[in-house]
Enzyme design. Structure first.
Site, short mmCIF file in Angstrom:
data_model
loop_
_atom_site.label_atom_id
_atom_site.label_comp_id
_atom_site.label_asym_id
_atom_site.label_seq_id
_atom_site.Cartn_x
_atom_site.Cartn_y
_atom_site.Cartn_z
N GLY A 244 0.95 -1.27 -0.20
CA GLY A 244 0.02 0.06 0.01
C GLY A 244 0.74 1.35 -0.07
O GLY A 244 0.23 2.58 -0.35
N GLU A 278 4.16 -6.35 2.46
CA GLU A 278 3.96 -6.72 0.95
C GLU A 278 3.84 -5.75 -0.11
O GLU A 278 2.96 -5.44 -0.78
CB GLU A 278 2.67 -7.49 0.78
CG GLU A 278 2.43 -8.67 1.88
CD GLU A 278 0.93 -8.90 1.54
OE1 GLU A 278 -0.01 -8.55 1.04
OE2 GLU A 278 0.52 -10.17 2.48
N GLY A 280 4.60 -3.51 -3.19
CA GLY A 280 4.65 -3.65 -4.58
C GLY A 280 5.29 -2.21 -5.49
O GLY A 280 6.42 -2.10 -5.80
N ARG A 281 4.18 -1.28 -5.50
CA ARG A 281 4.58 0.01 -6.07
C ARG A 281 5.72 0.58 -5.49
O ARG A 281 6.52 1.07 -6.28
CB ARG A 281 3.09 0.83 -6.11
CG ARG A 281 3.07 1.82 -6.56
CD ARG A 281 2.13 2.92 -6.01
NE ARG A 281 0.83 2.48 -6.00
CZ ARG A 281 -0.05 2.27 -7.07
NH1 ARG A 281 0.06 2.76 -8.07
NH2 ARG A 281 -1.25 1.65 -6.90
N TYR A 322 -8.00 4.30 -13.68
CA TYR A 322 -8.10 5.16 -12.18
C TYR A 322 -8.23 6.70 -12.69
O TYR A 322 -7.98 7.19 -11.58
CB TYR A 322 -7.27 4.75 -11.46
CG TYR A 322 -6.78 3.59 -11.03
CD1 TYR A 322 -7.67 2.53 -10.76
CD2 TYR A 322 -5.42 3.07 -11.35
CE1 TYR A 322 -7.14 0.97 -10.47
CE2 TYR A 322 -4.84 1.95 -10.96
CZ TYR A 322 -5.82 0.72 -10.59
OH TYR A 322 -5.19 -0.30 -10.45
N CYS A 348 -9.61 3.72 -30.18
CA CYS A 348 -10.99 4.48 -30.25
C CYS A 348 -11.78 4.35 -29.09
O CYS A 348 -12.85 3.67 -29.07
CB CYS A 348 -11.42 4.18 -31.45
SG CYS A 348 -13.05 5.01 -31.59
N GLU A 349 -11.30 4.85 -27.85
CA GLU A 349 -12.03 4.98 -26.59
C GLU A 349 -11.67 6.22 -25.90
O GLU A 349 -10.59 6.73 -26.04
CB GLU A 349 -11.52 3.85 -25.54
CG GLU A 349 -11.54 2.53 -25.83
CD GLU A 349 -12.68 1.76 -25.71
OE1 GLU A 349 -13.51 2.36 -24.71
OE2 GLU A 349 -13.07 0.68 -26.05
C1 LIG Z 1 -3.01 -8.27 -0.91
C2 LIG Z 1 -2.09 -7.09 -1.40
N1 LIG Z 1 -0.95 -7.20 -0.95
C3 LIG Z 1 -0.09 -6.30 -1.56
C4 LIG Z 1 -0.36 -5.40 -2.58
C5 LIG Z 1 0.68 -4.69 -3.16
O1 LIG Z 1 0.16 -3.17 -2.88
P1 LIG Z 1 1.10 -1.85 -3.29
O2 LIG Z 1 1.74 -2.08 -4.71
O3 LIG Z 1 0.24 -0.64 -3.23
O4 LIG Z 1 2.26 -1.88 -2.33
C6 LIG Z 1 -1.56 -5.60 -3.11
C7 LIG Z 1 -2.33 -4.55 -4.15
O5 LIG Z 1 -3.27 -3.97 -4.17
C8 LIG Z 1 -2.63 -6.31 -2.50
O6 LIG Z 1 -3.95 -6.70 -3.23
#
Ligand SMILES: Cc1ncc(COP(=O)(O)O)c(C=O)c1O
Length: 418
Positions: A244, A278, A280-281, A322, A348-349
């Site tokens: 997150g 966890e 990601g982004r 988004y 074409c959207e």
């Molecule tokens: C269960 C879960 N964990 C981790 C993530 C990674 O989130 P982020 O990329 O915002 O850190 C997500 C993405 O929404 C997720 O659904």
């Protein structure tokens, strides 16, 4: 002159570079559209999170859903990352990238029977269970195979992450996890159930969170529940705070790993339990850019100027999905006054728009532009819509670049069809 335009890209007299490598030289070899990533930026972002949590027992499970190209997974694994998989496909990709499955947490709101069976049979690290029903299915599958599945229930704490509604997941209106007030009873009712080992609790309240307060509230809520369960005799091994943490897509400052750790670690200390993260982004977002050519320009009678690119929502869906913002920089900016441009894709959207009225230097057909901060939720969401071919991905590392995914061909796509 060298002007950094992001964590990974620099504007120089020779045009845009990624860690010293000319973007134009990459395009000359692989064409456009192309995703270009900086290995250095990925490592630095990973280490920033690891360092921020250095004072507390933690493990980083990189969320594959942000970008699961093997070259990126191998890089992260080499520096100590573990993995968070959000589908059976991601579990298997993690495995192929070299992760041991006991280093993988398996999350996902709709895990199928077969996905669960595969994960359990392969000794997955933890399954973050989404419901009481899923816990029962896990128990059934594990018991039938004479195994014990390590599980952590995903709790929905009804906390507003303050991010876009489509990527906020911790509100009671969302389909994720079980309501906080039901979680204790769900554990107690299944105490001693054959096939289940309750090892933790999980929460993930959303993505692109830019202030620490909601993350701190989520941690507090999880710790309070963990203490209740401890009093009830459950011996949990960890708390999983999900992902997150956001990144700065615009120039506004936002909370980074240090503020995140400062907000959640004091809460976590009350439990003494190690934390799993966890992200990601926050690890890959800044590291990548999508490079595209301008294929057409036009001016409408009301004065509106359009630059049409050879990449659109098929290659980078976030703006259409988004309304998200990506900075756009020409690879070789032309001299001349900035003017408002509508930068759009070729599909074409009417949602195939990357930017409206964005101030940019003059643009002409054949110019190259970079859509910055596209490392997360970019290539993974790309599709074959309009029969676009998935773009190649290039990883720049220590002055060299390699293609970590080649461009898809029409034959690749049609091979699935009869
Ligand atoms: C269960 C879960 N964990 C981790 C993530 C990674 O989130 P982020 O990329 O915002 O850190 C997500 C993405 O929404 C997720 O659904």
């Amino acid at each position: 002159m060298q002007v950094p335009v992001s964590q990974s890209f620099t504007s120089t007299d020779e045009g845009l570079t990624c860690d010293g490598v000319s973007v134009t030289s990459i395009v000359e070899r692989v064409g456009t559209p192309v995703y270009v990533y900086s290995a250095r930026a990925i490592r630095e972002a990973y280490r920033a999170i690891d360092d921020a949590f250095a004072s507390y027992p933690h493990a980083i499970h990189y969320a594959l859903k942000a970008n699961s190209t093997l070259g990126i997974l191998r890089l992260l694994r080499a520096i100590g990352s573990r993995a968070d998989a959000n589908s059976g496909g991601e579990v298997q990709v993690a495995e192929r990238a070299g992760f041991q499955l006991d280093e993988v947490v398996f999350t996902g709101v709709g895990k199928t029977w077969d996905e669960l069976a595969y994960a359990i049979a392969s000794g997955i690290g933890v399954i973050n269970a989404e419901s009481a029903g899923e816990l029962d299915r896990i128990a059934q599958i594990a018991h039938a195979r004479g195994r014990e599945a390590r599980v952590a229930l995903r709790v929905n704490p009804d906390i507003d992450a303050g991010s876009h509604p489509n990527i906020s997941t911790g509100l009671k209106v969302n389909q994720f996890g079980v309501p906080l007030q039901e979680a204790g009873a769900i554990y107690r009712e299944r105490r001693g159930r054959a096939g289940l080992q309750f090892v933790g609790l999980h929460v993930h309240i959303g993505s692109q969170i830019t202030t620490p307060a909601p993350l701190a509230r989520a941690a507090r809520t999880l710790v309070t529940l963990a203490l209740e369960l401890r009093d009830a005799g459950f011996q949990l091994e960890h708390l999983d705070l999900g992902g997150g943490l956001g990144i700065a897509y615009e120039d506004r400052p936002i909370a980074g790993p240090v503020e995140y750790a400062e907000a959640v670690v004091p809460e976590l200390r009350r439990s003494g339990l190690p934390v799993l993260l966890e992200p990601g982004r926050a690890i890959v977002g800044h590291a990548g850019a999508l490079i595209a050519h301008v294929v057409d320009t036009k001016r409408h009678p009301d004065g509106r100027q359009f630059a049409v690119l050879d990449a659109g929502m098929a290659e980078l869906m976030r703006p259409a999905l988004y309304g998200s913002y990506h900075r756009i920089v020409p690879v070789h900016p032309r001299a001349g006054a900035e003017a408002p441009w509508n930068v759009v894709g070729p599909i074409c959207e009417s949602s195939d728009v990357f930017a409206r009225d964005r101030l940019l230097p003059p643009l002409e057909v054949h110019d190259l532009v970079a859509l910055l901060d596209a490392g997360a939720y970019g290539s993974v969401m790309a599709s074959n819509y309009n029969r676009h071919l998935l773009p190649p991905e290039v990883l720049v590392d220590q002055g060299q670049w390699t293609t970590i995914r080649r461009r898809q061909t029409l034959d690749d796509v049609l091979a699935l069809e009869s």
